[in-house]
Design a protein around this motif. Structure first.
Motif, PDB file in Angstrom:
ATOM      1  N   TYR A 137      46.315  49.268  66.412  1.00  0.00           N
ATOM      2  CA  TYR A 137      47.181  50.106  65.581  1.00  0.00           C
ATOM      3  C   TYR A 137      46.527  50.438  64.243  1.00  0.00           C
ATOM      4  O   TYR A 137      45.829  49.600  63.647  1.00  0.00           O
ATOM      5  N   LEU A 138      46.766  51.653  63.792  1.00  0.00           N
ATOM      6  CA  LEU A 138      46.397  52.072  62.443  1.00  0.00           C
ATOM      7  C   LEU A 138      47.560  51.732  61.516  1.00  0.00           C
ATOM      8  O   LEU A 138      48.686  52.164  61.744  1.00  0.00           O
TER       9      LEU A 138
ATOM     10  N   PHE B 282      36.845  67.027  70.469  1.00  0.00           N
ATOM     11  CA  PHE B 282      38.155  66.426  70.690  1.00  0.00           C
ATOM     12  C   PHE B 282      39.063  67.398  71.429  1.00  0.00           C
ATOM     13  O   PHE B 282      38.823  68.601  71.465  1.00  0.00           O
ATOM     14  N   SER B 283      40.088  66.845  72.037  1.00  0.00           N
ATOM     15  CA  SER B 283      41.022  67.654  72.813  1.00  0.00           C
ATOM     16  C   SER B 283      41.696  68.703  71.941  1.00  0.00           C
ATOM     17  O   SER B 283      42.065  68.413  70.794  1.00  0.00           O
ATOM     18  N   PRO B 284      41.895  69.905  72.458  1.00  0.00           N
ATOM     19  CA  PRO B 284      42.588  70.930  71.670  1.00  0.00           C
ATOM     20  C   PRO B 284      44.029  70.512  71.398  1.00  0.00           C
ATOM     21  O   PRO B 284      44.693  69.933  72.251  1.00  0.00           O
ATOM     22  N   THR B 285      44.462  70.771  70.186  1.00  0.00           N
ATOM     23  CA  THR B 285      45.823  70.410  69.798  1.00  0.00           C
ATOM     24  C   THR B 285      46.337  71.436  68.802  1.00  0.00           C
ATOM     25  O   THR B 285      45.566  72.004  68.021  1.00  0.00           O
ATOM     26  N   GLU B 286      47.605  71.670  68.849  1.00  0.00           N
ATOM     27  CA  GLU B 286      48.206  72.644  67.933  1.00  0.00           C
ATOM     28  C   GLU B 286      48.516  72.034  66.578  1.00  0.00           C
ATOM     29  O   GLU B 286      48.792  72.754  65.626  1.00  0.00           O
ATOM     30  N   ASP B 287      48.471  70.708  66.493  1.00  0.00           N
ATOM     31  CA  ASP B 287      48.934  70.055  65.268  1.00  0.00           C
ATOM     32  C   ASP B 287      47.967  68.963  64.832  1.00  0.00           C
ATOM     33  O   ASP B 287      48.039  67.831  65.301  1.00  0.00           O
ATOM     34  N   LEU B 288      47.062  69.295  63.918  1.00  0.00           N
ATOM     35  CA  LEU B 288      46.137  68.289  63.370  1.00  0.00           C
ATOM     36  C   LEU B 288      46.839  67.334  62.416  1.00  0.00           C
ATOM     37  O   LEU B 288      46.270  66.310  62.027  1.00  0.00           O
ATOM     38  N   GLN B 289      48.060  67.660  62.047  1.00  0.00           N
ATOM     39  CA  GLN B 289      48.807  66.806  61.117  1.00  0.00           C
ATOM     40  C   GLN B 289      49.714  65.815  61.852  1.00  0.00           C
ATOM     41  O   GLN B 289      50.455  65.061  61.202  1.00  0.00           O
ATOM     42  N   GLN B 290      49.668  65.785  63.163  1.00  0.00           N
ATOM     43  CA  GLN B 290      50.508  64.834  63.899  1.00  0.00           C
ATOM     44  C   GLN B 290      50.090  63.412  63.568  1.00  0.00           C
ATOM     45  O   GLN B 290      48.900  63.111  63.424  1.00  0.00           O
ATOM     46  N   PRO B 291      51.034  62.500  63.401  1.00  0.00           N
ATOM     47  CA  PRO B 291      50.713  61.117  63.060  1.00  0.00           C
ATOM     48  C   PRO B 291      50.139  60.365  64.266  1.00  0.00           C
ATOM     49  O   PRO B 291      50.627  60.510  65.388  1.00  0.00           O
ATOM     50  N   ILE B 292      49.111  59.596  64.009  1.00  0.00           N
ATOM     51  CA  ILE B 292      48.478  58.763  65.033  1.00  0.00           C
ATOM     52  C   ILE B 292      48.558  57.315  64.561  1.00  0.00           C
ATOM     53  O   ILE B 292      48.095  56.983  63.461  1.00  0.00           O
ATOM     54  N   ASP B 293      49.171  56.459  65.374  1.00  0.00           N
ATOM     55  CA  ASP B 293      49.236  55.049  64.963  1.00  0.00           C
ATOM     56  C   ASP B 293      48.640  54.088  65.983  1.00  0.00           C
ATOM     57  O   ASP B 293      48.400  52.936  65.666  1.00  0.00           O
ATOM     58  N   LYS B 294      48.374  54.559  67.224  1.00  0.00           N
ATOM     59  CA  LYS B 294      47.767  53.672  68.218  1.00  0.00           C
ATOM     60  C   LYS B 294      46.531  54.360  68.801  1.00  0.00           C
ATOM     61  O   LYS B 294      46.619  55.470  69.335  1.00  0.00           O
ATOM     62  N   VAL B 295      45.378  53.667  68.707  1.00  0.00           N
ATOM     63  CA  VAL B 295      44.097  54.265  69.064  1.00  0.00           C
ATOM     64  C   VAL B 295      43.334  53.325  69.985  1.00  0.00           C
ATOM     65  O   VAL B 295      43.327  52.109  69.776  1.00  0.00           O
ATOM     66  N   ALA B 296      42.676  53.884  70.984  1.00  0.00           N
ATOM     67  CA  ALA B 296      41.784  53.128  71.857  1.00  0.00           C
ATOM     68  C   ALA B 296      40.342  53.541  71.578  1.00  0.00           C
ATOM     69  O   ALA B 296      40.075  54.697  71.227  1.00  0.00           O
ATOM     70  N   VAL B 297      39.420  52.600  71.735  1.00  0.00           N
ATOM     71  CA  VAL B 297      37.999  52.881  71.512  1.00  0.00           C
ATOM     72  C   VAL B 297      37.183  52.198  72.604  1.00  0.00           C
ATOM     73  O   VAL B 297      37.538  51.116  73.092  1.00  0.00           O
TER      74      VAL B 297
ATOM     75  N   GLN C  36      43.887  64.701  61.833  1.00  0.00           N
ATOM     76  CA  GLN C  36      42.790  65.198  61.006  1.00  0.00           C
ATOM     77  C   GLN C  36      42.159  64.073  60.195  1.00  0.00           C
ATOM     78  O   GLN C  36      40.927  63.997  60.080  1.00  0.00           O
ATOM     79  N   GLU C  37      42.973  63.191  59.636  1.00  0.00           N
ATOM     80  CA  GLU C  37      42.442  62.060  58.876  1.00  0.00           C
ATOM     81  C   GLU C  37      41.657  61.106  59.774  1.00  0.00           C
ATOM     82  O   GLU C  37      40.616  60.568  59.375  1.00  0.00           O
ATOM     83  N   LEU C  38      42.134  60.906  61.000  1.00  0.00           N
ATOM     84  CA  LEU C  38      41.434  60.041  61.940  1.00  0.00           C
ATOM     85  C   LEU C  38      40.064  60.629  62.293  1.00  0.00           C
ATOM     86  O   LEU C  38      39.053  59.913  62.302  1.00  0.00           O
ATOM     87  N   LEU C  39      40.031  61.929  62.562  1.00  0.00           N
ATOM     88  CA  LEU C  39      38.760  62.582  62.881  1.00  0.00           C
ATOM     89  C   LEU C  39      37.793  62.504  61.704  1.00  0.00           C
ATOM     90  O   LEU C  39      36.587  62.277  61.886  1.00  0.00           O
ATOM     91  N   THR C  40      38.317  62.661  60.497  1.00  0.00           N
ATOM     92  CA  THR C  40      37.477  62.554  59.300  1.00  0.00           C
ATOM     93  C   THR C  40      36.925  61.144  59.158  1.00  0.00           C
ATOM     94  O   THR C  40      35.748  60.949  58.817  1.00  0.00           O
ATOM     95  N   GLN C  41      37.748  60.142  59.436  1.00  0.00           N
ATOM     96  CA  GLN C  41      37.295  58.753  59.341  1.00  0.00           C
ATOM     97  C   GLN C  41      36.208  58.468  60.377  1.00  0.00           C
ATOM     98  O   GLN C  41      35.210  57.802  60.080  1.00  0.00           O
ATOM     99  N   ILE C  42      36.369  58.967  61.591  1.00  0.00           N
ATOM    100  CA  ILE C  42      35.349  58.789  62.633  1.00  0.00           C
ATOM    101  C   ILE C  42      34.051  59.466  62.208  1.00  0.00           C
ATOM    102  O   ILE C  42      32.959  58.891  62.344  1.00  0.00           O
ATOM    103  N   GLN C  43      34.155  60.671  61.677  1.00  0.00           N
ATOM    104  CA  GLN C  43      32.964  61.387  61.225  1.00  0.00           C
ATOM    105  C   GLN C  43      32.266  60.619  60.104  1.00  0.00           C
ATOM    106  O   GLN C  43      31.029  60.501  60.083  1.00  0.00           O
ATOM    107  N   THR C  44      33.039  60.069  59.185  1.00  0.00           N
ATOM    108  CA  THR C  44      32.473  59.329  58.056  1.00  0.00           C
ATOM    109  C   THR C  44      31.811  58.027  58.506  1.00  0.00           C
ATOM    110  O   THR C  44      30.716  57.686  58.055  1.00  0.00           O
ATOM    111  N   GLN C  45      32.471  57.303  59.399  1.00  0.00           N
ATOM    112  CA  GLN C  45      31.972  55.988  59.811  1.00  0.00           C
ATOM    113  C   GLN C  45      30.795  56.083  60.784  1.00  0.00           C
ATOM    114  O   GLN C  45      29.880  55.254  60.721  1.00  0.00           O
ATOM    115  N   LEU C  46      30.806  57.065  61.681  1.00  0.00           N
ATOM    116  CA  LEU C  46      29.807  57.106  62.749  1.00  0.00           C
ATOM    117  C   LEU C  46      28.731  58.178  62.550  1.00  0.00           C
ATOM    118  O   LEU C  46      27.675  58.099  63.171  1.00  0.00           O
ATOM    119  N   SER C  47      29.008  59.178  61.730  1.00  0.00           N
ATOM    120  CA  SER C  47      28.079  60.296  61.481  1.00  0.00           C
ATOM    121  C   SER C  47      27.530  60.912  62.765  1.00  0.00           C
ATOM    122  O   SER C  47      26.312  61.082  62.915  1.00  0.00           O
TER     123      SER C  47
END
Length: 269
Positions: free
Chosen positions: A146-147, A171-186, A154-165
């Protein structure tokens, strides 16, 4: 001063090579009689001729590297011959000529704490982390957590870009980059075959690599946001973590390879 044999014994207690998948080839790839030498280790994602030449250059400059410790195996399929000009044959020749061993930790290293998946979970600061697919004693393939607090996509994608370069982030197409994400798999490396297992965890987004066109379609159809940061970017951080682990053990000299290769270039990047 830690000998190579002691380092490998410690590692195999922590990440037992018998845990490997039946198609895998963990453990010694080339052992040219270096077990009783003080460990001087070059850690890499993939053992290539470029990494071997890096080790030889370090030796020529006074650092007697005697072990290449890799995540990806050098030898996957049974060899039918070794001929001049073949990359594996050249690796074997140089390994014995310069007394540099090659050891691999692959699917056993994927499962352990501080392995490839666990390091990704830590970089994203996931909480209440569990394996996507448990194997034994709380270990397993991939991680889901959980986050806290949640992030927008959008914030999650930015964090991935920052951490992994990664040179490219898909990423999958989505209509809403502002949707909240709280559970992530890696899952570091090629993880598309775990999509069904990830869906069962209830994760909203899944960070992995090497995903094909129709696997993005499958993820979309199952309401999972698939994020592909590339094989190199998702596994290289665990190699860096291994450097620190070996230093903490008292290994005399250990360094992350500077010649690891992504094997992919992106035009215009």
């Amino acid at each position: 001063m830690m000998k190579i044999t002691d380092l490998i014994n410690w590692f195999e207690i922590w990440a037992n090579p018998t845990w490997q998948e039946n198609w895998d080839n963990c453990g010694w790839q080339i052992e040219p009689g270096v077990l009783d030498e003080p460990a001087r280790v070059l850690i890499c994602l993939t053992p290539t001729l470029a990494v071997m030449q890096e080790a030889i250059l370090l030796r020529d400059n006074g650092i007697p590297v005697n072990l290449i410790f890799a995540h990806h195996p050098l030898i996957f399929s049974p060899l039918k011959s070794l001929q001049t000009g073949n990359p594996i044959a050249e690796m074997v020749r140089l390994a014995y000529t310069h007394k540099i061993g090659v050891y691999t930790a692959h699917t056993n290293f994927d499962q352990v704490n501080d392995g490839t998946a666990d390091v990704l979970a830590q970089l994203l600061q996931l909480k209440q982390v569990t394996p996507i697919t448990p194997t034994q004693d709380g270990l397993g393939y991939g991680r889901v957590g959980y986050l806290e607090p949640s992030l927008t996509l959008q914030e999650l994608l930015t964090q991935i870009q920052t951490q992994l370069s990664p040179p490219d982030l898909i990423f999958s197409p989505t209509e809403d980059l502002q949707q909240p994400i709280d559970k992530v798999a890696v899952l570091g490396g090629s993880g598309a075959s775990f999509i069904s297992a990830v869906v069962k965890t209830g994760a909203q987004a899944y960070l992995t690599s090497d995903c094909k066109f129709h696997q993005f379609q499958e993820a979309r159809d199952r309401n999972l946001i698939l994020i592909d940061a590339g094989h190199y970017a998702t596994e290289r951080p665990a190699c860096d973590r291994l450097v620190q682990k070996f230093r903490d053990l008292g290994v005399e000299w250990v360094q992350l390879s500077q010649k690891d290769e992504d094997f992919r270039l992106f035009y215009g990047v």
